[in-house]
Write an enzyme that holds these catalytic residues in place. Structure first.
Site, short mmCIF file in Angstrom:
data_model
loop_
_atom_site.label_atom_id
_atom_site.label_comp_id
_atom_site.label_asym_id
_atom_site.label_seq_id
_atom_site.Cartn_x
_atom_site.Cartn_y
_atom_site.Cartn_z
N ASP A 159 0.81 -1.23 0.00
CA ASP A 159 0.00 0.00 0.00
C ASP A 159 0.84 1.28 0.00
OD1 ASP A 159 -2.20 -1.60 0.08
OD2 ASP A 159 -2.55 -1.38 2.22
N GLY A 202 -5.65 -0.80 -1.55
CA GLY A 202 -5.39 0.55 -1.04
C GLY A 202 -6.57 0.98 -0.20
N GLN A 306 -2.14 -8.82 -6.51
CA GLN A 306 -1.19 -7.70 -6.36
C GLN A 306 -0.13 -7.98 -5.30
OE1 GLN A 306 -3.88 -3.86 -6.48
NE2 GLN A 306 -5.06 -5.68 -5.94
O1 F6P Z 1 -2.07 -3.98 3.66
C1 F6P Z 1 -2.07 -4.59 2.43
C2 F6P Z 1 -3.43 -5.03 2.02
O2 F6P Z 1 -3.15 -5.62 0.81
C3 F6P Z 1 -4.56 -3.99 1.90
O3 F6P Z 1 -4.51 -3.17 0.79
C4 F6P Z 1 -5.78 -4.88 1.89
O4 F6P Z 1 -6.93 -4.20 2.27
C5 F6P Z 1 -5.40 -5.93 2.88
O5 F6P Z 1 -3.98 -6.02 2.85
C6 F6P Z 1 -6.03 -7.26 2.64
O6 F6P Z 1 -5.49 -8.19 3.51
P1 F6P Z 1 -6.04 -9.67 3.74
O7 F6P Z 1 -7.11 -9.94 2.76
O8 F6P Z 1 -4.86 -10.55 3.53
O9 F6P Z 1 -6.53 -9.71 5.12
#
Ligand code: F6P
Length: 380
Positions: A159, A202, A306
């Site tokens: 991010d 993001g 990503q």
């Molecule tokens: O902090 C990185 C990030 O990719 C954020 O943009 C996203 O909201 C989050 O992690 C998602 O994380 P997870 O789905 O692994 O809990």
């Protein structure tokens, strides 16, 4: 900000007390984690230190949690610079101060296990921790530092929303992946005269949407920093239609919100999940655009794509530099800090400063001005 030294590795008076170093990776993974681990292990072992990895954030320290303490020798980190993910495993539910413990009746109780972390460090005779993580993990590191844990942080997150460093590793790779996706969608969107809404990650900062939207030449870019008006988004699409461009690409950050509205959430916190999960803004926008413009509109959420895959050369280099710099901080006994990029230097900044605020996209950013000058809409 103290600049981390650049002289060759070697035993210094300060580093003489260091014998065993621990490394962990916390929060969502990001391309480049393995490169940091490799750099730290090689740089530390060249100083004669022993290095161990704590698996799954801090979980490897707790006998009742998944993961272990694993030795990290130079041969354990051979050939991993180019690999995505983390050989140590990670978790974004691993705050030792707020640990979810499942009771016999199935309910979750939160416990503070920070003293167990300190006790484990003593028992395992660990002299320092290099904690690689994003804002959440670095906040945990700052708290553990205040309790006496000798810790050096390394900033990671796709991010790019950490204020104390020019860039976090992982961001460049994620922006590259999103740019490529937007590029690929162009040809299919144009062939069918469709609108495509691409949702990128993001939550609070629109860095990925901005970089990939501009580099990928999206027609509309929606970021959390600029609340959008759906009417303006549709105006841009119809303006293109009238000029003979029958397709449009909208790049939206998952945390973007309409004027006066809220972010779109996929799930609300429940059970062991503390944070709401964002997502769904792409689908929502696609439906609104189709209704308002009459144009066939499709949505695609890039999601965890990503976060995966090999880091770009830029991210590998930053990650390797961060790993080596973190070892220099440990050698200097400069704890409670985070390594940070301030080109051309890598500096050590206090962890408390590093996590104080989120680095959002400045509204007067030259990248935004550039995009506007080229006719890109921000929906405002
Ligand atoms: O902090 C990185 C990030 O990719 C954020 O943009 C996203 O909201 C989050 O992690 C998602 O994380 P997870 O789905 O692994 O809990």
């Amino acid at each position: 900000m103290a600049e981390t030294r650049t002289e060759p590795e070697g035993s210094t008076a300060a580093s003489e007390g260091i014998r065993r170093l621990a490394i962990n990776t916390g929060g969502g993974d990001a391309p480049g984690l393995n490169a940091v681990i490799r750099a730290a292990v090689l740089a530390a072992s060249r100083r004669g230190w022993e290095i161990v990895g704590i698996e799954n954030g801090y979980a490897g320290l707790f006998p009742d949690a998944p993961g272990d303490i694993v030795p990290l020798t130079p041969s354990d980190v051979r050939g991993i610079t180019h690999l995505g993910g983390t050989i140590l495993g990670s978790t974004n539910r691993g705050n030792p101060m707020d640990w979810p413990c499942q009771l016999s009746d199935g309910t979750i109780e939160r416990r503070d296990r920070s003293q167990e972390v300190l006790a484990a460090f003593e028992r395992l005779e660990l002299d320092a921790l290099i904690a690689i993580g994003g804002d959440g993990s670095l906040r945990i590191a700052a708290r553990m530092a205040s309790l006496g844990l000798p810790v050096v942080g390394v900033p990671k997150t796709i991010d790019n929303d950490l204020a104390a460093t020019t860039v976090t590793f992982g961001f460049h790779t994620a922006a590259e992946t999103a740019t490529e996706a937007i590029g690929r969608l162009h040809s299919t969107a144009e062939s069918h005269g469709r609108v495509f809404v691409v949702e990128v990650m993001g939550a609070t900062a629109g860095w990925i949407a901005l970089f990939s939207g501009v580099a990928g030449t999206a027609d509309v870019i929606l970021i959390p920093e600029i609340p959008y008006d759906i009417a303006k988004v549709c105006d841009k699409i119809m303006e293109r239609e009238r000029s003979g461009r029958r397709f449009s690409i909208v790049c939206v950050a998952e945390g973007a919100k309409p004027l006066g509205g809220e972010v779109t959430m996929k799930t609300v916190p429940s059970g062991s999940e503390r944070q709401p999960r964002l997502g769904g803004i792409g689908d929502q926008l696609a439906q609104q655009i189709a209704e308002r413009t009459g144009k066939e509109t499709r949505a695609l959420a890039l999601g965890h794509l990503q976060r995966g895959g090999p880091p770009t050369a830029y991210d590998r280099l930053i990650a390797l530099r961060f790993g080596a710099a973190a070892v220099r901080c440990v050698a200097d006994r400069e704890f409670g800090c985070m390594v940070a990029l301030d080109p051309p230097h890598v500096l050590a900044v206090p962890l408390d400063d590093a996590v104080r605020e989120v680095k959002t996209v400045p509204i007067d950013s030259d990248i935004i001005a550039t995009a506007r000058a080229l006719g890109t809409s921000f929906g405002d």
